[in-house]
Design a protein around this motif. Structure first.
Motif, PDB file in Angstrom:
ATOM      1  N   TYR A  26      12.588  23.101 -36.119  1.00 37.25           N
ATOM      2  CA  TYR A  26      12.518  24.058 -37.239  1.00 37.25           C
ATOM      3  C   TYR A  26      11.149  24.093 -37.912  1.00 37.25           C
ATOM      4  O   TYR A  26      10.806  25.055 -38.586  1.00 37.25           O
ATOM      5  N   LEU A  27      10.385  23.016 -37.726  1.00 32.80           N
ATOM      6  CA  LEU A  27       9.049  22.978 -38.345  1.00 32.80           C
ATOM      7  C   LEU A  27       8.075  23.919 -37.653  1.00 32.80           C
ATOM      8  O   LEU A  27       7.022  24.230 -38.198  1.00 32.80           O
ATOM      9  N   TYR A  28       8.402  24.351 -36.445  1.00 30.59           N
ATOM     10  CA  TYR A  28       7.478  25.200 -35.682  1.00 30.59           C
ATOM     11  C   TYR A  28       7.663  26.686 -35.979  1.00 30.59           C
ATOM     12  O   TYR A  28       6.981  27.528 -35.419  1.00 30.59           O
ATOM     13  N   ASN A  29       8.598  26.976 -36.868  1.00 25.29           N
ATOM     14  CA  ASN A  29       8.853  28.354 -37.286  1.00 25.29           C
ATOM     15  C   ASN A  29       7.621  28.930 -37.991  1.00 25.29           C
ATOM     16  O   ASN A  29       7.121  28.334 -38.945  1.00 25.29           O
ATOM     17  N   PRO A  30       7.136  30.086 -37.536  1.00 26.53           N
ATOM     18  CA  PRO A  30       5.974  30.678 -38.211  1.00 26.53           C
ATOM     19  C   PRO A  30       6.177  30.856 -39.711  1.00 26.53           C
ATOM     20  O   PRO A  30       5.217  30.776 -40.477  1.00 26.53           O
ATOM     21  N   MET A  31       7.408  31.090 -40.158  1.00 26.57           N
ATOM     22  CA  MET A  31       7.643  31.278 -41.589  1.00 26.57           C
ATOM     23  C   MET A  31       7.542  29.944 -42.340  1.00 26.57           C
ATOM     24  O   MET A  31       7.214  29.929 -43.529  1.00 26.57           O
ATOM     25  N   ILE A  32       7.843  28.860 -41.657  1.00 24.64           N
ATOM     26  CA  ILE A  32       7.613  27.548 -42.277  1.00 24.64           C
ATOM     27  C   ILE A  32       6.109  27.285 -42.312  1.00 24.64           C
ATOM     28  O   ILE A  32       5.581  26.725 -43.270  1.00 24.64           O
ATOM     29  N   GLY A  33       5.433  27.725 -41.267  1.00 26.91           N
ATOM     30  CA  GLY A  33       3.968  27.631 -41.272  1.00 26.91           C
ATOM     31  C   GLY A  33       3.389  28.417 -42.439  1.00 26.91           C
ATOM     32  O   GLY A  33       2.465  27.962 -43.121  1.00 26.91           O
ATOM     33  N   LEU A  34       3.956  29.574 -42.686  1.00 27.65           N
ATOM     34  CA  LEU A  34       3.498  30.390 -43.806  1.00 27.65           C
ATOM     35  C   LEU A  34       3.747  29.663 -45.133  1.00 27.65           C
ATOM     36  O   LEU A  34       2.874  29.626 -46.014  1.00 27.65           O
TER      37      LEU A  34
ATOM     38  N   THR B 172      16.000  29.811 -45.964  1.00 23.94           N
ATOM     39  CA  THR B 172      17.161  29.260 -45.272  1.00 23.94           C
ATOM     40  C   THR B 172      17.040  29.548 -43.788  1.00 23.94           C
ATOM     41  O   THR B 172      16.665  30.651 -43.387  1.00 23.94           O
ATOM     42  N   GLN B 173      17.353  28.561 -43.005  1.00 22.42           N
ATOM     43  CA  GLN B 173      17.282  28.697 -41.549  1.00 22.42           C
ATOM     44  C   GLN B 173      18.283  29.737 -41.057  1.00 22.42           C
ATOM     45  O   GLN B 173      18.137  30.267 -39.961  1.00 22.42           O
ATOM     46  N   GLU B 174      19.295  30.050 -41.855  1.00 26.29           N
ATOM     47  CA  GLU B 174      20.269  31.068 -41.451  1.00 26.29           C
ATOM     48  C   GLU B 174      19.639  32.458 -41.400  1.00 26.29           C
ATOM     49  O   GLU B 174      20.230  33.385 -40.837  1.00 26.29           O
ATOM     50  N   ARG B 175      18.470  32.606 -42.029  1.00 20.76           N
ATOM     51  CA  ARG B 175      17.686  33.841 -41.924  1.00 20.76           C
ATOM     52  C   ARG B 175      16.228  33.435 -41.741  1.00 20.76           C
ATOM     53  O   ARG B 175      15.384  33.685 -42.600  1.00 20.76           O
ATOM     54  N   PHE B 176      15.960  32.779 -40.607  1.00 18.82           N
ATOM     55  CA  PHE B 176      14.691  32.062 -40.492  1.00 18.82           C
ATOM     56  C   PHE B 176      13.499  32.965 -40.208  1.00 18.82           C
ATOM     57  O   PHE B 176      12.365  32.489 -40.179  1.00 18.82           O
ATOM     58  N   ASN B 177      13.738  34.242 -40.014  1.00 20.45           N
ATOM     59  CA  ASN B 177      12.622  35.173 -39.899  1.00 20.45           C
ATOM     60  C   ASN B 177      12.209  35.736 -41.263  1.00 20.45           C
ATOM     61  O   ASN B 177      11.474  36.716 -41.330  1.00 20.45           O
ATOM     62  N   GLU B 178      12.697  35.122 -42.318  1.00 21.79           N
ATOM     63  CA  GLU B 178      12.360  35.580 -43.663  1.00 21.79           C
ATOM     64  C   GLU B 178      11.885  34.413 -44.512  1.00 21.79           C
ATOM     65  O   GLU B 178      12.256  33.269 -44.278  1.00 21.79           O
ATOM     66  N   LEU B 179      11.101  34.754 -45.522  1.00 20.93           N
ATOM     67  CA  LEU B 179      10.704  33.775 -46.532  1.00 20.93           C
ATOM     68  C   LEU B 179      10.709  34.517 -47.864  1.00 20.93           C
ATOM     69  O   LEU B 179      10.245  35.653 -47.944  1.00 20.93           O
TER      70      LEU B 179
END
Lengths: 371, 371, 371, 371
Positions: A134-142, A276-283
């Motif tokens: 989950y840390l590799y998610n671009p939105m987490i990067g953002l 939330t990872q349940e909508r992980f393409n959003e921040l």
């Protein structure tokens, strides 16, 4: 234009093994890597299982003896997706053989093993990578970039949870996840993700006060026999970060209705982020702004965000879980090659497990524990 | 058809005083009460302020001497919306005069005062009511009913927070809310709402481990002088409920971006409920169901839900904050009349404050505290 | 400090009558009006009904003869909340008597009546107000301001709908809403709200292509007898606005699951706004911004937004349906007094009905119709 | 255990070409196909481009002559991802060579070409597949199943839109998408998705009334020269379905803020479904239920839903855009093999284009058009 091969040995062929195999293949087609990852050998508990899996997953060879795979001179990267108790022996053997290792989380079944693995890799100066997908998610990067750049000011609080519900029913059977010796329990199994996320975004955790709870203290095993459950169904902790921020970390596998409830809210003096990872393409980002126009902005993953554009032609298309795994595989490959990379290594995985262990200790002893 | 009057004395005419005045009037028109509430006398710090407020709010008389109002034989209910430090003397005087009391939260500036008020009211067998406005929301009533009826099974966890951001900036000035003697601090000021909600839904809190934090330890007062801040900007606590459920309770007035972030998730063995006051006409309910059709259902406030139908002609219209206050005023009136009612009384407010005090003690002493 | 009275005659005492009575009272306490609205006389179909309602709603007098109320010299404002077919005769009588009129929507049962009412009021230079409650929402005010100020550039599209489901079941009975002579049908009954909203935000509608549909062409009346349904269950229209924007307007009372589905998305060359009445304390605004940080921002109703602060002490508390009605009542009072005001008058209501009528004509004749 | 190969020729290597290549590879590893898809030959506009792409995408051979690829006897499936104007000649050649064809949407640059392609394929009894990617989403499959099974009763309305914003700025340059001869315009380019979705869920469209609009009638091309824009920036249509349902279909590429705004609400007599591609792992379902507990349920993609489980180990993990493409590739392969499959064929693509063409005709002639 032919790239040199990076021959990979994969130990384990369950769902996560398949995810690794597909991620290596996808990484090669998605990113312009300096090597061609080759699915060289797949090892599993016996020859037959391994042969079958190798055929299905596209590996060139197979073996029932993981030691052979690990010691194979052709191999440039050992990927481990076995049950947790095998992580340590395999990783230590790979390190002894001079191989970079890419291991699934949790790093090991016990803190002592995790420590031994980390020290061995560091002593051998071998690169490592751990599957904190989950840390590799671009939105987490953002999120990390926003925090690091001070866009939300100084962080004052991080409140996070990883909630799922696969053990919510008292009738959910006793299985390996319920065994302490297998790194079982909600905190170890899924709590490690929220701890890793907290560290990734806010930094070192200095002290914790934890409360573990076994809501269903007896479960029936596959044979129908009642078994005492020695591990936690849910865990909550107060935390103090090194930088002064405070917060809570929770893990639960009995949070009815939650399927991938890995989420957090991080507050700063000038802004906040919700995920939330349940909508992980959003921040969700709050940064103040024009009077009367302030609010949380839903940022949708797009071409501006990290590796997103390697997968999708335009913003809003959305990447999936396996794409996160592909980004992770790229990081593991880059790490194995000694290139700059975003991989979380054994040391980081050990740090995560130390926080979890401190929470367990705190809960057992009813007191605050310094990590 | 003329109803007997219930003459009300209101002490205090700030925003909350006005809210009370409007709520009494609205309650009379909205509900079929057995009495006609009469805005009889308004007391404030001096005659002029009181007279002006009385005219504006529709009170028949005014006074600069709250003791006169409280002791007025015509008065059947004393409503207190003064600064916190005046709650105790006014309430005690009202009780001594044999009047039912409807007091804003927090009940008092100190736990000792809250205890004295509670014991006095109970000794005098006088009904009391406290302004825990959010508890009167029909959707909270629905949540309580769902839990009480076992629709979500046994409760295993309650994780809640009341987050706002009015003190998030280090430049937010030192004011009365920053004074310990005024029941200041995020935990006392807004944390009491989430504690009350937790108790309302899940029951008694048995033990807590708390962590209070003053993120901005120095603030400037109105004169620009720096002042040390003796209270908490944010507070987090682990809790154990009497019934075995566990969870976390948090309060923060530095949660940037949150305006009314009073929310919770309560998990049971068979279902879950999620709520946020920022969308208080909704409740999220998970209860399993047909395979492949499960998920959280967004229930919108409607005619089936408590007093909603007294305000709106059909579902989906939405009630507002002042309507919650109107329901609360009805409860206070019913309590004053000795009728069955949903009012939270002094005893309950005292219980809430005891939990808060235990969290403060726990934080100060770094240990778990039994409530 | 005593304010001059504005004596009100209310004709009709159903739910909407009660809403008016409460709104006048609330407006007086909420806003600093130059007059004191007095609930002077309530008229209903007979003396008894009127007397009962007057007592319950706080009116000083009552009458079974609306003509008496309308012609009463003491009366400064006539409010009409009767069935639609009575709007015209009462309003025309009130105008003849020289009274400002505040009428519920739809303005009349037929376009001809609406025209007659408008012309009469204009000829008499009497102020009028119509109950387009949702337009008085501070967040709609914000949307209008954002559009008018060019914050989202030039408007290119408006797509809106008012969807409810109270007639979704084929078993929902035939009632007055199903009668053409009563201004029945989804388009007339609730579609007028989305038409009014579109005009409020984007301006004049020039042409329409409509499609009305009666999904349940036969319904049973109260006696169980089958009745042919002469009006529409749902209506959709393509629209061209005077300013060049295009879009769609829809109305449905068979939109299963929708309770207050009045919503729209308005797109401009530089931004967009999304709104739904089901969360009417929020507005979604997109305005571009920093690269990689763009998205729809959820603005929560707060002190910066129109009359919100008259109701709530701080942002995020939320106003309710009756508060919208209170803002509307204030506008009607200000209109009656000849003060600057935000009331929608008969002319605007007539314009709305002309759009609706054009949609009906278009549907009947299968062609585009200029409004 | 070795599977027979299915040798694929891919014509075109832009983003969509790469997506096809990866989807074939992923389909082989994800699903248990009866063949092994082999990336045999990649054709592009010249040898060099083709060679480079073949190396990068993992094709065995390359060619600058698509006719050679199409006529290659080894080839079992021809995939077309070229610019739209080349679809027809390539597909017709492939069909002449007896090959199954898998073509990107829109099927062709003109309706006549699409018709010719469809008739040719049907005459040759060759299977075809078209890239309506969003239809392969397991949650769309769920929606279709819910509707088909009558879970929401009879469908009364479908209101849908595909909104993006990549042409929202008047400064967005004139490009091939602006050319009528290239099947340009919002309706052709993205509107086809919402038409396909409407047909997939509700069935045949019988009649339409359309309104096309060019908000920015002049755009500058790459050289900076102003060009008249002959196609639509947005299109809206009223529709009547064969089964009696009504609704609206919209397409816009100037819907500022929308990145993947493909969404719909379908209403039935007993329930409703709401969906947006911006959260395509979710479906909102309303089905009534227990009184006071009704509402829209957010169903999260999980193991119960179609092919989801082939990608993710548990519910809530989420699939991505490329996974949809992988499911589509599987369908194309199954179609090519003559197996039962979910592929949308040329006939269906032609039907979609006929609806689009009818909307264009309707808009041009200002009248309803039967499809």
């Amino acid at each position: 234009m032919t790239k040199p091969p990076l021959r990979i040995a994969l130990i384990g062929s369950g769902f996560m093994g398949r995810a690794h195999a597909m991620a290596f293949a996808a990484a090669a087609r998605t990113f312009d890597l300096p090597v061609e990852p080759v699915l060289e050998v797949l090892a599993d508990r016996d020859e037959e299982t391994a042969a079958k899996a190798a055929a299905s997953l596209g590996f060139a060879r197979s073996t029932g003896d993981w030691r052979a795979a690990v010691n194979d001179p052709a191999i440039g990267l050992v990927a481990i997706t076995t049950p947790n108790i095998l992580h340590a022996p395999i990783a230590l053997a790979a390190i002894a053989a001079g191989k970079p290792v890419y291991c699934e989380k949790p790093l090991a079944a016990t803190l002592a093993e995790a420590e031994a693995m980390t020290l061995a890799a560091e002593a051998a100066r071998l690169p490592t990578a751990v599957g904190f997908t989950y840390l590799y998610n671009p939105m987490i990067g953002l999120a990390r970039e926003i925090i690091a750049d001070g866009e939300i000011g100084e962080v004052t609080a991080f409140r996070g949870i990883h909630a799922e519900d696969f053990m919510a029913s008292p009738d959910a059977p006793f299985n390996w996840r319920c065994e302490a010796a297998q790194a079982g329990g909600a905190l170890a199994d899924i709590g490690s993700h929220i701890i890793a996320l907290a560290r990734h975004l806010v930094g070192e955790v200095r002290a914790v006060s934890g409360q573990l709870h076994t809501a269903h203290p007896v479960r029936r095993d596959a044979s129908g026999a009642p078994r005492e459950v020695p591990i936690d169904d849910q865990a909550d902790a107060l935390v103090r970060f090194e930088n002064g921020a405070r917060g809570t970390l929770s893990a639960s596998w009995i949070a009815t209705g939650r399927k991938m409830g890995l989420g957090f809210e991080v507050s700063g003096t000038r802004g906040s982020i919700v995920f939330t990872q349940e909508r992980f393409n959003e921040l969700q980002l709050y940064r103040g702004g024009t009077r009367g126009r302030e609010g949380f902005t839903t940022i949708m993953a797009g071409l501006e965000h990290g590796d997103y554009g390697a997968f999708c032609p335009a913003s809003g298309h959305q990447i999936g879980y396996n794409d996160l795994k592909t980004i992770e595989a790229k990081a593991a490959i880059e790490a194995a090659l000694g290139l700059p990379n975003a991989a979380k290594d054994f040391r980081e995985a050990l740090n995560v497990e130390r926080v979890a262990e401190s929470i367990r200790t705190s809960s057992r002893e009813g007191r605050w524990v310094e990590v």
